[in-house]
Every structure is written in structure tokens, then in C-alpha cells.
Design a protein around this motif. Structure first.
Motif, short mmCIF file in Angstrom:
data_model
loop_
_atom_site.label_atom_id
_atom_site.label_comp_id
_atom_site.label_asym_id
_atom_site.label_seq_id
_atom_site.Cartn_x
_atom_site.Cartn_y
_atom_site.Cartn_z
N GLU A 188 0.83 -1.19 0.00
CA GLU A 188 0.00 0.00 0.00
C GLU A 188 0.87 1.25 0.00
O GLU A 188 1.78 1.38 0.82
CB GLU A 188 -0.91 0.01 1.23
N ASP A 189 0.60 2.16 -0.93
CA ASP A 189 1.34 3.43 -1.01
C ASP A 189 2.84 3.21 -1.10
O ASP A 189 3.64 3.95 -0.49
CB ASP A 189 1.03 4.33 0.21
N GLY A 190 3.26 2.18 -1.81
CA GLY A 190 4.69 1.91 -1.92
C GLY A 190 5.01 1.15 -3.18
O GLY A 190 4.13 0.88 -4.02
N PRO A 191 6.27 0.78 -3.36
CA PRO A 191 6.69 0.08 -4.58
C PRO A 191 6.21 -1.36 -4.58
O PRO A 191 5.82 -1.92 -3.56
CB PRO A 191 8.22 0.14 -4.48
N THR A 192 6.22 -1.94 -5.75
CA THR A 192 5.99 -3.38 -5.87
C THR A 192 7.35 -4.07 -5.78
O THR A 192 8.29 -3.71 -6.48
CB THR A 192 5.33 -3.72 -7.22
N LEU A 193 7.46 -5.03 -4.89
CA LEU A 193 8.72 -5.73 -4.68
C LEU A 193 8.72 -7.04 -5.46
O LEU A 193 7.75 -7.81 -5.39
CB LEU A 193 8.93 -6.02 -3.19
N ARG A 194 9.81 -7.28 -6.18
CA ARG A 194 9.98 -8.55 -6.89
C ARG A 194 11.12 -9.27 -6.18
O ARG A 194 12.28 -8.89 -6.29
CB ARG A 194 10.31 -8.30 -8.36
N LEU A 195 10.79 -10.32 -5.45
CA LEU A 195 11.73 -10.98 -4.58
C LEU A 195 11.88 -12.46 -4.94
O LEU A 195 10.90 -13.10 -5.34
CB LEU A 195 11.27 -10.87 -3.12
#
Length: 231
Positions: A188-195
């Protein structure tokens, strides 16, 4: 090894620079705020940790050697233990400075404020650990924050993104060109993380400690997660 239920701790490393003492104090304030320490215990602990870190910065070692810090609470409402580790040899000694001396009072302060203190060999690596224990009645180290593999992250948890806790709104897997899997974590209200599955992130159950979004006045010593670009 499973963590003992009566022990909570926070560990981080500091570079050897002038601002490291203030960074250690900021991290301690954040930790003790989460543990609901009273003002007297927090003030004394800040003074003690500041002196221990300052002494470690004065040790003559190569500039790339880090300073390790551990903040530990033993027994609910019991002892607060502060540990500062460096790669230097020898053991610190309490000095008796003269009235006009401007340095040399650090361990006198530690000795006056701590319930007890001492020095031991560093458990991992070269050097030593200087520790101090303070009586800390009333501390409640509520559990709720832990490091986990990305594959276990779930919707509704909060993930630490730099200085901010962000709630996880979606989690999905995505196969990359090489055949492996990435886990795409939407915040929410942040980047999308690709982990990758084994990447370590720090998570907290939403609402733990009464906050979902944690900001600090200074940069915290340890950054936890960052976006991973697809190959």
C-alpha cells in the motif's frame, strides 16, 4: 535455535564514522519506544550505549571494520543488556581523569549507570564485546517483528521498506525467463517488490505495537528490503 520466550533483541552494524553514536542512539530510542520503556531507563540506556559506541570508534583497527551493536531485553520487565563489539585487541579500563581532562570519563558513566558491565571475547570473529546491563522495570518487548523468507510473506502483514512499515495488499508468484520463481509483493502506497523465494525481509503482523507505519527521525542502521528488478 529457537528464541527463548523471555528474550527479545535488536542487532545492527555501524560504520566507523563520527555519526555512528547518534545513529546507535536513534535505533535504541526506536527499540525502547516499541518496548514501552520508561523515560528514566531510556535516558540511562542512551548514555551508556553512546559511551560504549564512542569507545569502540576510538579503537585502532582498519577503517573497514564494522561495529556490532545488540540491544536485548531479558525477562519481561527485567534487564536491558547493551552489547558493542569491535575488532580491537585489549580490554577497556576505567580511568580516573583529572579535573581539566576533557576525555576518559566514558566508562565512569557506564559504571555509574549500569547494574553491571564487563568485557568478553567476540562470539563470532576477532575482537571483543563490551556489555552493560541496566535494570529496566516495566519494559514490555512485544513480539511481532521477525525476519522471514519472501516465500512466506502474506497479505495483511506489514513489511519494512527502508524507514517505513507498509501493509502487504497482494502477493503472487511469477515465473522468470530462467525458469525460477519471483514473488511479487504489492504494498500500500509503496513500490511493488519482486523478490526471490529465499530473500529475507522483515515483517510484522499488521497493528503490532499499535502502528502500521513507522518513521524515524534519523536513518536507521539497517535497511531491510528493496525492489528487485527482473532479469
Amino acid at each position: 535455535m529457537a528464541e527463548h520466550p523471555s528474550i527479545r533483541d535488536s542487532t545492527f552494524q555501524l560504520v566507523r564514522c563520527r555519526s555512528s553514536a547518534s545513529r546507535a542512539r536513534a535505533a535504541l530510542r526506536a527499540t525502547l519506544g516499541e518496548w514501552r520503556a520508561d523515560q528514566t531507563a531510556a535516558t540511562d540506556a542512551e548514555l551508556v550505549l553512546s559511551e560504549l559506541v564512542t569507545n569502540a570508534l576510538r579503537v585502532k583497527v582498519p577503517g573497514d571494520r564494522m561495529i556490532g551493536v545488540r540491544i536485548e531485553c531479558r525477562k519481561r520487565g527485567g534487564l536491558l543488556r547493551l552489547e558493542v563489539s569491535d575488532a580491537g585487541e585489549g580490554r577497556p579500563v576505567v580511568r580516573q581523569p583529572r579535573d581539566l581532562d576533557t576525555t576518559g570519563r566514558g566508562l565512569l558513566i557506564v559504571e555509574a549507570l549500569a547494574h553491571r558491565w564487563g568485557v568478553c571475547e567476540r562470539q563470532a570473529g576477532i575482537g571483543k564485546t563490551v556489555w552493560a546491563e541496566l535494570l529496566a522495570p516495566g519494559i514490555v518487548p512485544v513480539r511481532g517483528e521477525e525476519e522471514v523468507a519472501a516465500v512466506t510473506v502474506r497479505v495483511g502483514q506489514c513489511v519494512r521498506d527502508g524507514e517505513v512499515w507498509r501493509r502487504v495488499r497482494s502477493v503472487r508468484s511469477e515465473r522468470c525467463a530462467s525458469g525460477g520463481l519471483f514473488f511479487v509483493v504489492g504494498l500500500e502506497d509503496g513500490p511493488t517488490l519482486r523478490l526471490q523465494a529465499g530473500d529475507v525481509v522483515t515483517v510484522r503482523t499488521a497493528g503490532a505495537h499499535g502502528v502500521d507505519d513507522l518513521r524515524t527521525a534519523e536513518v536507521r542502521p539497517r535497511l531491510t528490503v528493496s525492489p528487485v528488478n527482473a532479469p
